[in-house]
Design an enzyme around this catalytic site. Sequence first.
Site, PDB file in Angstrom:
ATOM      1  N   ASP A  16      80.737  38.803  37.583  1.00 24.86           N
ATOM      2  CA  ASP A  16      80.345  38.588  36.079  1.00 24.86           C
ATOM      3  C   ASP A  16      78.883  39.140  35.766  1.00 24.86           C
ATOM      4  O   ASP A  16      78.214  38.913  36.880  1.00 24.86           O
ATOM      5  CB  ASP A  16      80.744  37.392  35.414  1.00 24.86           C
ATOM      6  N   ASN A  64      90.480  41.080  28.744  1.00 25.35           N
ATOM      7  CA  ASN A  64      89.551  42.228  28.736  1.00 25.35           C
ATOM      8  C   ASN A  64      89.959  43.353  27.972  1.00 25.35           C
ATOM      9  O   ASN A  64      89.044  44.377  27.687  1.00 25.35           O
ATOM     10  CB  ASN A  64      88.977  42.542  30.383  1.00 25.35           C
TER      11      ASN A  64
HETATM   12  C1  IPE Z   1      85.786  36.944  33.327  1.00 25.33           C
HETATM   13  O1  IPE Z   1      84.491  37.515  32.837  1.00 25.33           O
HETATM   14  C2  IPE Z   1      86.838  38.215  33.634  1.00 25.33           C
HETATM   15  C3  IPE Z   1      86.165  38.995  34.652  1.00 25.33           C
HETATM   16  C4  IPE Z   1      85.098  38.906  35.545  1.00 25.33           C
HETATM   17  C5  IPE Z   1      87.130  40.194  35.266  1.00 25.33           C
HETATM   18  P1  IPE Z   1      84.507  37.687  31.255  1.00 25.33           P
HETATM   19  O2  IPE Z   1      83.259  38.345  31.091  1.00 25.33           O
HETATM   20  O3  IPE Z   1      85.564  38.785  30.662  1.00 25.33           O
HETATM   21  O4  IPE Z   1      84.502  36.300  30.839  1.00 25.33           O
HETATM   22  P2  IPE Z   1      84.046  35.740  29.433  1.00 25.33           P
HETATM   23  O5  IPE Z   1      84.562  36.536  28.404  1.00 25.33           O
HETATM   24  O6  IPE Z   1      82.508  35.436  29.812  1.00 25.33           O
HETATM   25  O7  IPE Z   1      84.850  34.157  29.507  1.00 25.33           O
HETATM   26  C1  IPE Z   2      82.174  41.705  34.353  1.00 23.12           C
HETATM   27  O1  IPE Z   2      81.166  41.940  33.752  1.00 23.12           O
HETATM   28  C2  IPE Z   2      83.164  42.682  34.655  1.00 23.12           C
HETATM   29  C3  IPE Z   2      84.340  42.623  33.943  1.00 23.12           C
HETATM   30  C4  IPE Z   2      84.594  41.578  33.231  1.00 23.12           C
HETATM   31  C5  IPE Z   2      85.403  43.718  34.068  1.00 23.12           C
HETATM   32  P1  IPE Z   2      80.982  41.952  32.197  1.00 23.12           P
HETATM   33  O2  IPE Z   2      81.473  43.396  31.776  1.00 23.12           O
HETATM   34  O3  IPE Z   2      81.757  40.752  31.878  1.00 23.12           O
HETATM   35  O4  IPE Z   2      79.395  41.719  32.145  1.00 23.12           O
HETATM   36  P2  IPE Z   2      78.721  40.786  30.887  1.00 23.12           P
HETATM   37  O5  IPE Z   2      79.053  39.539  31.432  1.00 23.12           O
HETATM   38  O6  IPE Z   2      79.067  41.116  29.466  1.00 23.12           O
HETATM   39  O7  IPE Z   2      77.437  41.097  31.292  1.00 23.12           O
HETATM   40 MG    MG Z   3      81.376  38.811  31.098  1.00 22.87          MG
END
Ligand code: IPE
Ligand code: IPE
Ligand code: MG
Length: 237
Positions: A16, A64
């Site tokens: 993340d 997502n």
């Molecule tokens: C969790 O991260 C999903 C992945 C890393 C694939 P998100 O960024 O989607 O989760 P939230 O929205 O912070 O809970």
């Molecule tokens: C994790 O990074 C990758 C996926 C969830 C696909 P994020 O895209 O959630 O990045 P942040 O959390 O918004 O910074």
């Molecule tokens: Mg994220």
Amino acid sequence: MAEQQKLPNHIAIILDGNGRWAKRRGMPRSYGHIVGTDVLEKMCNTIADMGVRYLTVYAFSTENWKRAEEEVRTLMNLFRKYLVRIEKSAHKRHMRVRIIGDKAGLPQDIQDRIAVLEDVTRAYDRMDFQIALNYGGRDEIARAVNSLVADARAGKLPEGPVTEEMIAERLDTGGIPDPDLMIRTGGEKRISNFLLWQLAYTEFYFTDVAWPDFDRAELDRAIDYYNHRDRRFGNAK
Ligand code: IPE
Ligand code: IPE
Ligand code: MG
């Protein structure tokens, strides 16, 4: 890291912080995903070379899809390339690669690629690498329950109550031991629908380091943290 550190048998990672990492650099979120994919490739090799037996990473959740269309498109394109690119490293390291999640909900060409990758790495037994794509813990449990119900209706289930083992073996992770250590990068302290069943007794390591900045030193800190936990599984001490 001190010498006699115990390696976790199974490490799970919530990758993340890609988007925020890119924004801080004045770049589009997609740039964070591009760098994040390179870091995943590198860290997977590092973890394999350390001798960790199981690695499971959360790359795309069932939630997502709610993101902007352009970001989802970028991510799918990155998965398309990544699923081809890792084959070489899977052969080199004798790594069995599996995708967990609702594969049927992914674009057809990605499903086809997954089928090939899973097939050509099926016989490897040095490391098991699970990539969670279109994965949600609740969705996974619901799919397992539905498969039990279907078998029950067809008269294929033994008499008696459904057991924990019967549920566990129908999860996407059936046959894979539960994670010992779960790492979440990017600063959030939640599990966001990742491995809800499997993380029951896992140790959690949360770090503010964003995934594109994750490296061997941070991994060592996580393993060091794991080594200082007193795992109990419900036992008295
Ligand atoms: C969790 O991260 C999903 C992945 C890393 C694939 P998100 O960024 O989607 O989760 P939230 O929205 O912070 O809970
Ligand atoms: C994790 O990074 C990758 C996926 C969830 C696909 P994020 O895209 O959630 O990045 P942040 O959390 O918004 O910074
Ligand atoms: Mg994220």
